[in-house]
Design an enzyme around this catalytic site. Structure first.
Site, PDB file in Angstrom:
ATOM      1  CB  SER A 286      10.115   2.326  -3.042  1.00 39.45           C
ATOM      2  OG  SER A 286       8.928   2.414  -2.595  1.00 39.45           O
ATOM      3  CG  ASP A 287      12.884   2.979   3.765  1.00 38.22           C
ATOM      4  OD1 ASP A 287      11.835   2.080   3.980  1.00 38.22           O
ATOM      5  OD2 ASP A 287      14.047   2.776   3.951  1.00 38.22           O
ATOM      6  CG  HIS A 288       7.806   4.169   4.713  1.00 35.80           C
ATOM      7  ND1 HIS A 288       6.470   5.989   4.720  1.00 35.80           N
ATOM      8  CD2 HIS A 288       6.331   4.022   5.360  1.00 35.80           C
ATOM      9  CE1 HIS A 288       5.940   5.822   5.355  1.00 35.80           C
ATOM     10  NE2 HIS A 288       5.459   4.638   5.645  1.00 35.80           N
ATOM     11  N   GLY A 289       8.160   6.282   1.225  1.00 32.01           N
ATOM     12  CA  GLY A 289       8.491   7.303   0.681  1.00 32.01           C
ATOM     13  C   GLY A 289       8.963   7.959  -0.046  1.00 32.01           C
ATOM     14  CB  ALA A 290      12.245   6.028  -0.624  1.00 36.50           C
TER      15      ALA A 290
END
Ligand code: BGC
Length: 765
Positions: A286-290
């Site tokens: 996932s991307d950061h905090g997604a």
């Protein structure tokens, strides 16, 4: 919630679209069996907590410091770590593995986008080189340096097609064009991974941001993406697929939604397309905090549901928000995720580690302690000559009247502007572990190249911007922009005095690097007013004015183009940028870069790009008519088109000759031109081939890039450049998302930019 897109059924028809039949990278097929058996065996020994631990991709930060991460590594709760970048730090973490029950090493990742210690030009600059050798060099050296720091993975390349220069992340990608970006995606992945990502000098590539992040509405960061399926498959998806086909070990999932469904919970994107159709076998992160972001997107009620949705959609690892760590065990107990969902993700993580060689030697990239550098930032660890060479290829000459450039190595030259001596800015954003102190500024580069042959005078002349709100924004995370406290007029007066004492003025102006970064969309893409005031005053001196642009996106430069004698686009050109720019300014290197993105005249024209579809009322500049597609308040078309860039020499291009005026699937044809260097110095240029499918079942672009070649010519020398056009080059996704060509007439265009071209045509039978 039904995450299955309405187009799910159509996707089964989507066939492979890569026309890049070149070498790929990855583990040999015969090892796959061995790997799978090893993983199956290991997984039998793992507890559910250990499995979930593998899905946790953690970052070092104030709330989660190194000691806490080390404790979690011992407890088997960490799958991978990012943002730890030195060998001693990574070694301390890796040493904890011995104390964990199953001794499964984490991998170590970082955003190495255009270099690790030695910084190369920003990706948009690399794209402007159209030089595959230069790009491969930058990726290979990035990998060497990244691996030499003990890291195993880079969150790169970023291949989001973007046609909106308001978006700050255009600096990080390769521009507007599908074909060029796909070629670059391939070079970057093979450059990073080498033949085998487990080699001690290779790192695994993690292509991002899947999918369509570059199409955020209005160029506003993190915004919504809504796109027709034909545009999506014809224009935006091929670069991700090219990276996957090249063997990229990882795919990072985008933060945005796609047609209403966030990528992070988008089963259609992650399963149907990526896994089933493209046969991607690697790791998804996932991307950061997604994952937590799914609640804010409004598709999950709470974090717990978000974790279940992301896992079930196919996100293997959870970056930085520990949603899997917190919730998966309970979700499994409640039957909301299955053991298979978890096992599938764990298998992907372990397979990536196997592919990186970490199960053979968990110190694969670290090596023995005795190999740790005494000084992480030692000069001897840099690759300066290569950085200078690559940076030279990325520079684009936009204007050069009266042969203002190259500058003569004599007399007095005024070097002016807030970017002329800025070490931080020349490195660009996402400059990994590069140290600004080691960067060469334009001023320094010019001093080194000029030596004692002439005199350089310097004045700052202006701050990047006088808008305190903008400065505060740019400095909100770290102090990037340091303004000179003097009054703007005092700085301009000093600059004018300096200019008056000189034979020629070189004004280095544009954006601070932080203005073209993540979270830095602009509604106005001009050079800030403080610097335009400076340019106006410099122009008034009557001295020849050379504008050296430093920026991470296309800017609106109509006025600057009018007032300057020469303009050189330098992007953010990296550690050796100042030397490379000086080499071009003084004529030691003849520029050959071409724009990878259209430069509009005004922000109101956006989106403005080359491969547009025709309309029922096309605008014809030869016969402008009211009822055609146009803006009536501005000259139509771009200031500088896609593929544009000048040289210190001139070239002629002959008419296009075809080997045949008809072709079919079995019989490709060739299109040739003779290019001649008609000037006085040797030089390189990029010969570009564009095609148009004149009549098809859907509207097709008026001019689509399909091939290019960089050639070098001595004065008077000519070369025949031959492109092969085969039936695969003519295929596109039709309204059923079937990838096929359609018989009929095709136009062929060849030229040295997208507008100034020679045209002919053939028939596909
Ligand atoms: C960016 C990614 C990056 C990640 C880790 C995110 O905010 O969107 O491109 O890889 O942070 O630094």
């Amino acid at each position: 919630m039904n995450t299955h897109h309405v187009l799910g059924a159509l996707v089964l028809l989507v066939s492979s679209a890569s026309s890049l039949a070149v070498e790929t990278t990855g583990i040999p097929q015969d090892q796959v069996k061995e790997r799978n058996a090893f993983i199956a065996d290991l997984m039998k020994k793992m507890t559910i907590d250990e499995k979930i631990g593998q899905l946790n991709l953690v970052t070092v930060g104030p709330d989660y410091q190194k000691e806490a991460i080390m404790a979690d590594i011992r407890a088997g709760k960490v799958g991978g770590v990012f943002n730890t970048v030195t060998k001693p730090d990574i070694r301390r973490m890796q040493d904890q593995v011995k104390e964990s029950r199953l001794k499964i090493p984490p991998f170590y990742a970082y955003d190495v986008v255009h270099g690790q210690r030695t910084i190369f030009p920003i990706s948009l600059g690399l794209a402007a080189s159209w030089d595959m050798q230069a790009v491969a060099t930058s990726a290979r050296i990035s990998a060497l340096e990244t691996a030499a720091d003990g890291l195993n993975m880079t969150f790169s390349p970023m291949v989001d097609i973007t046609r909106d220069p308001r978006w700050g992340r255009v600096s990080e990608g390769f521009g507007e064009d599908t074909y060029l970006t796909s070629r670059l995606a391939h070079e970057m992945v093979t450059g990073y991974q080498g033949k085998d990502p487990s080699a001690p000098d290779a790192v695994m590539a993690n292509v991002k941001h899947y999918a369509l992040y570059g199409a955020v509405e209005g160029g506003r960061e993190y915004n919504t993406v809504d796109m027709s399926p034909t545009r999506m498959f014809n224009d935006y998806m091929p670069p991700y697929k090219a990276a996957v086909d090249a063997g990229a070990g990882g795919v990072m999932i985008a933060l945005n939604s796609v047609n209403g469904i966030p990528a992070t919970s988008n089963t259609w994107l992650l399963k149907d397309i990526l896994r089933d159709d493209w046969q991607f076998k690697g790791l998804t992160v996932s991307d950061h905090g997604a994952i937590g972001g799914l609640v804010k997107h409004g598709v999950a009620e709470d974090d717990r549901q978000a974790a279940a949705m992301a896992l079930k959609a196919g996100v293997d690892m959870d970056m930085a928000d520990n949603m899997y760590g917190k919730y998966l065990k309970g979700l499994l107990a409640d039957g909301l995720v299955s053991q298979q969902d978890i096992d599938r993700a764990v298998r992907d993580v372990l397979a990536a580690k196997w592919d990186m060689g970490l199960f053979v030697d968990e110190y694969r990239h670290l090596g023995p302690q005795s190999s740790d550098p005494a000084d992480t930032n030692a000069e001897s660890r840099l690759h300066r000559p290569e950085a200078r060479e690559v940076a030279r290829t990325s520079l684009v000459l936009l204007k050069n009247t009266n042969q203002t450039l190259p500058l003569q190595k004599k007399g007095t030259i005024a070097v002016i502007g807030p970017l002329a001596d800025s070490k931080r800015d020349v490195m660009g954003s996402w400059s990994a572990a590069g140290k600004a102190a080691q960067a060469v500024t334009v001023l320094q580069g010019m001093k080194d190249v000029l030596g004692d042959k002439g005199t350089l005078l310097y004045a700052r002349g202006a701050n990047i911007t006088n808008d305190q709100g903008m400065v505060d924004f740019l400095n909100s995370y770290d102090k990037q922009v340091i303004n000179d406290p003097r009054k703007p007029q005092d700085m301009i007066d000093e600059a004018v005095k300096t200019a008056e004492k000189s034979d020629v003025v070189v004004a280095v102006v544009g954006e601070a690097q932080g203005m073209a970064h993540e979270a830095s969309s602009r509604s106005d893409i001009s050079i800030p007013q403080s610097q335009r005031d400076l340019l106006k005053a410099l122009k008034a001196t009557g001295k020849p004015l050379v504008i050296v642009l430093m920026n991470g996106r296309p800017l609106t430069l109509t006025w600057e183009n009018d007032i300057s004698d020469a303009m050189l686009e330098t992007w953010f050109s990296g550690t050796e940028g100042g030397h490379a720019i000086a080499d071009v300014l003084f004529g030691d290197y003849n520029p050959s870069g071409k724009l990878p993105m259209t430069f509009p005249r005004s922000v109101g024209q956006i989106p403005l790009y080359n491969s547009v579809l025709n309309t029922g009322r096309p605008f014809n500049p030869q016969h402008p008519d009211k009822y055609t597609t146009r803006y009536f308040d501005i000259t139509n078309g771009p200031l500088f088109p896609f593929g544009y860039g000048l040289s210190y020499t001139s070239f002629s291009v002959s008419d296009v000759s075809l080997s045949s005026t008809t072709m079919d699937a079995k019989n490709p044809l060739t299109a040739s031109v003779t290019v001649k260097n008609t000037g006085k110095v040797s030089g390189a240029t990029i010969v570009q081939l564009y095609l148009q499918d004149v009549t098809a079942s859907i509207s097709r672009p008026v001019k689509e890039l399909k091939n290019f070649e960089k050639i070098n010519l001595q004065p008077g020398e000519e070369k025949v450049v031959t492109f092969t056009v085969n039936e695969r080059d003519l295929r596109f996704y039709n309204d059923k998302l079937k990838w096929a060509s359609e018989p009929g007439k095709f136009n062929v265009f060849v030229g040295l930019d997208s507008q100034d071209v020679k045209k002919t045509s053939f028939l596909l039978k």
